[in-house]
Design a protein around this motif. Structure first.
Motif, PDB file in Angstrom:
ATOM      1  N   GLY A 281       0.451  -1.136  -0.012  1.00 10.27           N
ATOM      2  CA  GLY A 281       0.360  -0.206   0.072  1.00 10.27           C
ATOM      3  C   GLY A 281       0.783   1.679   0.097  1.00 10.27           C
ATOM      4  O   GLY A 281       1.633   1.284  -0.863  1.00 10.27           O
ATOM      5  N   TRP A 282       0.373   2.088   1.536  1.00 11.47           N
ATOM      6  CA  TRP A 282       1.317   3.589   1.333  1.00 11.47           C
ATOM      7  C   TRP A 282       2.487   3.675   0.855  1.00 11.47           C
ATOM      8  O   TRP A 282       3.063   3.844   0.311  1.00 11.47           O
ATOM      9  CB  TRP A 282       0.617   4.647   2.544  1.00 11.47           C
ATOM     10  N   ASP A 283       3.562   2.299   1.514  1.00 14.14           N
ATOM     11  CA  ASP A 283       4.788   2.276   2.120  1.00 14.14           C
ATOM     12  C   ASP A 283       5.420   2.119   0.778  1.00 14.14           C
ATOM     13  O   ASP A 283       6.213   3.009  -0.393  1.00 14.14           O
ATOM     14  CB  ASP A 283       5.148   1.384   2.392  1.00 14.14           C
ATOM     15  N   ARG A 284       4.225   1.349  -0.401  1.00 15.17           N
ATOM     16  CA  ARG A 284       5.151   1.090  -1.446  1.00 15.17           C
ATOM     17  C   ARG A 284       5.136   2.114  -2.941  1.00 15.17           C
ATOM     18  O   ARG A 284       5.943   1.774  -3.607  1.00 15.17           O
ATOM     19  CB  ARG A 284       4.556  -0.675  -1.588  1.00 15.17           C
ATOM     20  N   VAL A 285       3.850   2.311  -2.753  1.00 16.97           N
ATOM     21  CA  VAL A 285       3.466   3.205  -3.299  1.00 16.97           C
ATOM     22  C   VAL A 285       4.251   4.887  -3.365  1.00 16.97           C
ATOM     23  O   VAL A 285       5.145   5.602  -4.776  1.00 16.97           O
ATOM     24  CB  VAL A 285       1.916   3.984  -4.116  1.00 16.97           C
ATOM     25  N   LEU A 286       5.218   5.291  -2.428  1.00 19.04           N
ATOM     26  CA  LEU A 286       5.656   5.786  -2.134  1.00 19.04           C
ATOM     27  C   LEU A 286       7.176   5.226  -2.421  1.00 19.04           C
ATOM     28  O   LEU A 286       7.879   6.524  -3.664  1.00 19.04           O
ATOM     29  CB  LEU A 286       5.827   5.952  -1.010  1.00 19.04           C
ATOM     30  N   MET A 287       7.560   4.342  -2.176  1.00 23.07           N
ATOM     31  CA  MET A 287       8.832   3.869  -2.598  1.00 23.07           C
ATOM     32  C   MET A 287       8.974   4.033  -4.555  1.00 23.07           C
ATOM     33  O   MET A 287       9.596   4.545  -5.486  1.00 23.07           O
ATOM     34  CB  MET A 287       9.107   2.400  -2.665  1.00 23.07           C
ATOM     35  N   TRP A 288       7.737   3.366  -5.289  1.00 16.80           N
ATOM     36  CA  TRP A 288       7.912   3.571  -6.852  1.00 16.80           C
ATOM     37  C   TRP A 288       8.398   4.791  -7.130  1.00 16.80           C
ATOM     38  O   TRP A 288       8.576   4.435  -7.723  1.00 16.80           O
ATOM     39  CB  TRP A 288       6.673   2.512  -6.391  1.00 16.80           C
ATOM     40  N   ALA A 289       6.969   5.323  -5.962  1.00 16.63           N
ATOM     41  CA  ALA A 289       7.438   6.858  -7.249  1.00 16.63           C
ATOM     42  C   ALA A 289       8.502   7.150  -7.212  1.00 16.63           C
ATOM     43  O   ALA A 289       8.418   7.700  -8.272  1.00 16.63           O
ATOM     44  CB  ALA A 289       6.080   7.869  -6.568  1.00 16.63           C
ATOM     45  N   PHE A 290       9.271   7.597  -6.152  1.00 15.87           N
ATOM     46  CA  PHE A 290      10.532   7.713  -5.912  1.00 15.87           C
ATOM     47  C   PHE A 290      11.628   7.614  -6.799  1.00 15.87           C
ATOM     48  O   PHE A 290      12.506   7.686  -7.485  1.00 15.87           O
ATOM     49  CB  PHE A 290      11.097   8.426  -5.050  1.00 15.87           C
ATOM     50  N   SER A 291      11.487   5.664  -7.035  1.00 22.33           N
ATOM     51  CA  SER A 291      12.512   4.956  -7.955  1.00 22.33           C
ATOM     52  C   SER A 291      12.201   5.170  -9.520  1.00 22.33           C
ATOM     53  O   SER A 291      12.772   5.477 -10.524  1.00 22.33           O
ATOM     54  CB  SER A 291      12.087   3.421  -7.382  1.00 22.33           C
ATOM     55  N   ASP A 292      10.617   5.579  -9.545  1.00 24.35           N
ATOM     56  CA  ASP A 292      10.273   5.523 -11.194  1.00 24.35           C
ATOM     57  C   ASP A 292      11.319   7.235 -11.334  1.00 24.35           C
ATOM     58  O   ASP A 292      11.744   6.964 -12.258  1.00 24.35           O
ATOM     59  CB  ASP A 292       8.746   5.971 -11.201  1.00 24.35           C
ATOM     60  N   ARG A 293      10.692   7.683 -10.830  1.00 25.60           N
ATOM     61  CA  ARG A 293      11.813   9.214 -10.708  1.00 25.60           C
ATOM     62  C   ARG A 293      13.400   9.249 -11.058  1.00 25.60           C
ATOM     63  O   ARG A 293      13.899   9.692 -12.301  1.00 25.60           O
ATOM     64  CB  ARG A 293      11.538  10.277  -9.950  1.00 25.60           C
ATOM     65  N   ARG A 294      13.891   7.842 -10.283  1.00 29.11           N
ATOM     66  CA  ARG A 294      15.190   8.247 -10.326  1.00 29.11           C
ATOM     67  C   ARG A 294      15.345   7.622 -11.397  1.00 29.11           C
ATOM     68  O   ARG A 294      16.908   7.906 -12.011  1.00 29.11           O
ATOM     69  CB  ARG A 294      15.727   7.145  -8.861  1.00 29.11           C
ATOM     70  N   ARG A 295      14.831   6.067 -11.820  1.00 26.97           N
ATOM     71  CA  ARG A 295      15.309   5.344 -13.074  1.00 26.97           C
ATOM     72  C   ARG A 295      14.246   6.386 -14.276  1.00 26.97           C
ATOM     73  O   ARG A 295      15.735   5.647 -15.364  1.00 26.97           O
ATOM     74  CB  ARG A 295      15.142   4.119 -12.973  1.00 26.97           C
ATOM     75  N   GLY A 296      13.950   7.173 -14.594  1.00 25.91           N
ATOM     76  CA  GLY A 296      13.817   7.337 -15.658  1.00 25.91           C
ATOM     77  C   GLY A 296      12.314   7.181 -15.508  1.00 25.91           C
ATOM     78  O   GLY A 296      12.117   7.118 -17.346  1.00 25.91           O
TER      79      GLY A 296
END
Length: 256
Positions: free
Chosen positions: A84-99
């Motif tokens: 949920g909340w924790d994972r989607v926040l991690m995904w958002a920043f990971s996606d941004r870092r990796r383009g």
């Protein structure tokens, strides 16, 4: 009477320092999720167009945070995560870092100032979030919802509570009702949406409770019980949330 103005920080970046001016209703223990400690402060600088603030004259009366992320990838397959909340926040920043190009927006928080609740501000902030995502070209907003009636029933399984309805067919929970009235559908339960652990002294400071008996502890504001383990000097809270999906096509906006 002044008119309430809702805007994103991308439009009014000077309001960023005022996001925390208002007194909200979050319980103290909720401020100690390690994922939030690490990533939440970066939302303002890295995703300002997805952060909204409501002002009534000079008073801050509500705030809302959301993030874009990639849900429909081969690895994620369009399935909302159980974390949920924790994972989607991690995904958002990971996606941004990796383009990685985002395809979905997730709500993270909608908070209304104490003393201004019951005025329809939560629905208006949800509408602003939806319209912001639509304007950015997204076709769906999702949300790991924290049902506001659930603390009264911490022992009730979320899978049972989330799907409980009234006679009119709408969700029993008031906050889930706001989402459904806005056009959302309940997707699934996120059983481990947020995990907060601490020593017994930390939990005593956060809650004012003794935390001296092993087993489940009812904590005001918690959606489930906190597991207390005096032998090992620790207590752990695992919060379940409810995933909802907001299609942004012809879905009606939330009313005030």
């Amino acid at each position: 009477m002044t008119e309430i103005e809702i805007t994103s920080l991308a439009v009014r970046p000077e309001l960023a320092p005022r996001l925390w001016d208002m007194e909200d209703s979050w319980p103290e223990f909720s401020q100690h999720d390690p994922i939030a400690w690490l990533l939440y402060p970066r939302l303002v600088s890295e995703f300002p167009e997805y952060v909204f603030i409501a002002t009534d004259g000079d008073e801050v009366v509500a705030r809302a945070f959301s993030v874009p992320f990639a849900l429909h990838t081969p690895e994620r397959g369009g399935e909302l995560p159980g974390q949920g909340w924790d994972r989607v926040l991690m995904w958002a920043f990971s996606d941004r870092r990796r383009g990685v190009r985002p395809d979905t927006v997730s709500a993270l928080e909608i908070s209304v100032a104490r003393g201004r609740q019951g005025e329809g501000l939560s629905g208006r902030m949800l509408t602003a979030m939806r319209e912001g995502a639509r304007a950015a070209g997204f076709t769906e907003v999702v949300a790991p919802v924290r049902p506001n009636g659930k603390p009264a029933e911490p022992e009730t399984p979320m899978a049972e509570y989330a799907y409980r309805t009234r006679e009119d067919g709408l969700p029993y929970d008031p906050w889930l009702r706001v989402h459904v009235r806005a056009g959302a559908v309940i997707d699934s339960v996120a059983p481990v949406s947020m995990t907060i652990s601490g020593t017994l002294d930390e939990w005593r400071r956060w809650t004012g409770l003794p935390f001296d008996t092993p087993g489940p502890v009812r904590v005001p504001g918690a959606l489930s019980t906190v597991h207390c383990d005096p032998e090992h000097d620790r207590a752990v809270y695992v919060e379940p949330n409810v995933w909802v999906r907001h299609p942004l096509g012809a879905a009606p906006a939330a009313s005030a």
